[in-house]
Design an enzyme around this catalytic site. Sequence first.
Site, PDB file in Angstrom:
ATOM      1  N   ASP A 129     -41.746   9.735 -71.025  1.00 44.95           N
ATOM      2  CA  ASP A 129     -40.730   8.980 -71.756  1.00 44.95           C
ATOM      3  C   ASP A 129     -40.098   7.933 -70.850  1.00 44.95           C
ATOM      4  O   ASP A 129     -40.160   8.022 -69.630  1.00 44.95           O
ATOM      5  CB  ASP A 129     -39.644   9.919 -72.303  1.00 44.95           C
ATOM      6  CG  ASP A 129     -38.920  10.681 -71.198  1.00 44.95           C
ATOM      7  OD1 ASP A 129     -39.615  11.179 -70.287  1.00 44.95           O
ATOM      8  OD2 ASP A 129     -37.680  10.788 -71.236  1.00 44.95           O
ATOM      9  N   GLU A 130     -39.507   6.929 -71.480  1.00 46.41           N
ATOM     10  CA  GLU A 130     -38.698   5.920 -70.796  1.00 46.41           C
ATOM     11  C   GLU A 130     -39.368   5.397 -69.519  1.00 46.41           C
ATOM     12  O   GLU A 130     -38.799   5.464 -68.419  1.00 46.41           O
ATOM     13  CB  GLU A 130     -37.305   6.497 -70.502  1.00 46.41           C
ATOM     14  CG  GLU A 130     -36.568   6.842 -71.796  1.00 46.41           C
ATOM     15  CD  GLU A 130     -35.173   7.409 -71.593  1.00 46.41           C
ATOM     16  OE1 GLU A 130     -34.923   8.015 -70.529  1.00 46.41           O
ATOM     17  OE2 GLU A 130     -34.331   7.249 -72.500  1.00 46.41           O
ATOM     18  N   VAL A 131     -40.570   4.880 -69.694  1.00 48.11           N
ATOM     19  CA  VAL A 131     -41.313   4.337 -68.550  1.00 48.11           C
ATOM     20  C   VAL A 131     -40.835   2.899 -68.326  1.00 48.11           C
ATOM     21  O   VAL A 131     -41.488   1.924 -68.699  1.00 48.11           O
ATOM     22  CB  VAL A 131     -42.843   4.398 -68.806  1.00 48.11           C
ATOM     23  CG1 VAL A 131     -43.603   4.050 -67.533  1.00 48.11           C
ATOM     24  CG2 VAL A 131     -43.249   5.791 -69.278  1.00 48.11           C
ATOM     25  N   TYR A 132     -39.646   2.799 -67.735  1.00 45.62           N
ATOM     26  CA  TYR A 132     -39.009   1.497 -67.533  1.00 45.62           C
ATOM     27  C   TYR A 132     -39.809   0.618 -66.578  1.00 45.62           C
ATOM     28  O   TYR A 132     -40.470   1.101 -65.676  1.00 45.62           O
ATOM     29  CB  TYR A 132     -37.598   1.690 -66.962  1.00 45.62           C
ATOM     30  CG  TYR A 132     -36.686   2.542 -67.809  1.00 45.62           C
ATOM     31  CD1 TYR A 132     -36.490   2.257 -69.162  1.00 45.62           C
ATOM     32  CD2 TYR A 132     -36.000   3.623 -67.268  1.00 45.62           C
ATOM     33  CE1 TYR A 132     -35.641   3.020 -69.949  1.00 45.62           C
ATOM     34  CE2 TYR A 132     -35.147   4.402 -68.042  1.00 45.62           C
ATOM     35  CZ  TYR A 132     -34.973   4.099 -69.381  1.00 45.62           C
ATOM     36  OH  TYR A 132     -34.130   4.868 -70.155  1.00 45.62           O
ATOM     37  N   HIS A 170     -39.447   8.608 -65.301  1.00 44.89           N
ATOM     38  CA  HIS A 170     -38.514   9.607 -64.747  1.00 44.89           C
ATOM     39  C   HIS A 170     -39.112  10.377 -63.576  1.00 44.89           C
ATOM     40  O   HIS A 170     -38.995  11.598 -63.481  1.00 44.89           O
ATOM     41  CB  HIS A 170     -38.029  10.555 -65.838  1.00 44.89           C
ATOM     42  CG  HIS A 170     -36.982   9.941 -66.714  1.00 44.89           C
ATOM     43  ND1 HIS A 170     -35.793   9.448 -66.219  1.00 44.89           N
ATOM     44  CD2 HIS A 170     -36.964   9.722 -68.055  1.00 44.89           C
ATOM     45  CE1 HIS A 170     -35.084   8.950 -67.222  1.00 44.89           C
ATOM     46  NE2 HIS A 170     -35.770   9.090 -68.338  1.00 44.89           N
TER      47      HIS A 170
END
Length: 480
Positions: free
Chosen positions: A151-154, A95
């Site tokens: 978080d959410e380390v795509y 993010h």
Amino acid sequence: MDCPPWPKGKKLVHLDLKGAPPRVEYLYKLIELFSQLGANGLLVEYEDMFPYEGELKLLQATTQPAYSREEILTMQEVARSKGMEVIPLVQTFGHMEFMLKHRPMWHLRELAQCVGTLNPHKEEAVKLVMEMLRQVVELHPGLNTLHIGADEVYTLGQGEESKLWLASPGHTVEGLFLSHVTKMAKAIKEMWPHMTIIIWDDMMREMNQDTLKASGLIGLVEPMLWDYKPNMEVDKAVSLLEKYYCAGMVDLWAASSFKGSTSVYTSIPSTQRHLENHLRWLKVAASISAGINLKGIAITGWQRYDHLSVLCELMPVALPSLAACLQTLIHGQLSAEAQSKVAERLGVTSVEVEEIGSAADGALLFPGRKLAELMVELKALLNSEDIRFFENNMLVRGWFSPYHRQRKMVTPLITLQIHTQASMYLAMLQQKVEEVRGEMVHLYPDSTAEEWIQEHVSPVVAPLQTITDGIAACVKEMVP
């Protein structure tokens, strides 16, 4: 079964400032209200509203001015005066859209197409993140706790440098994530040895205890387990907390939600949905091992799903939800006493914002109530079938279909009747929109009002406008 109240610890209200940042006067009123409702801390996610300086100045918002240094210091003073701790949340891995969207920083992305994930192999990226943290910590005198996101380390592991790193024996994507977070945490501890570091837990959920124990993170960070669903699986949450505890992470946090987690474009929250989420979190807190130190809960209020997505519910329409959720945590349920507290402080008879009605003369108004009432009225208008599905109206389908419009061959008498009806709806909408805009700009930047109207009103108005314009053009061709 009823649950005991939330155990001792922090009840943090999350302020997500990456969308609809409140004007400072409104922000200070909100903080005072949060305190009255039972919160004792703020989790503040600044993103582009922080007054970054030097090489980071380009991170500041362009649609409205970032908060000034003086405003951020005053915000902390207001919070402290109410007994509330302020914990900044600064993303350091996933993010990172607010940083990586800028052309000079494109080369720091893990993958070119993914604007959110930082390349963990770039030393320049690590230095910039540390400079962000330095500026934030410096502007929070006496700071003891810092949330570094993660978080959410795509797309992690999909960049070329990561692929090379992963080609070495024993290297995994899990290890890549852990190595970066450990590096960041150690650097923070080196600069501020006293600092407590919180991270989101989702990237560690599938990791086993041995992986976590060997990561080097034990004793450096405190995971915050987030789950915003009304039907969250209590056993699964308990199991995750127990896993972190058994890996050596004794100090843990939870995160619930009072708004911004229903859908990416929701404009009016359902209090009941968020209450269900908090009741399940109470069951989790009552079920975990005695050795786990559950240090608090962050009641999140997302304003966007990410920096580049649309606005979620604005704060005024979500305050009844927040009040009900906080009182549920304090009492163990939304008891009669809890509901009475909400009604007394907000001056409402229902915790559902769509049912609060208009305030009586002399009633206590929560900050932003007038805007909440107007937004509920406007949304009801926008959702009315007559307006939303005007193109399915019998007269429109029968006498002003796409075929008629293309040929410009219509019955003037009937199409003018359609025009009158559509114009009436447009005028009704326009009047209510101007009322909403007028109230919204008192609490938010003009850019927020413009974005909200374009997002929620324009898609409904456009078909009506197309019909009125089309009828005017067709009638002009047929009436002398």
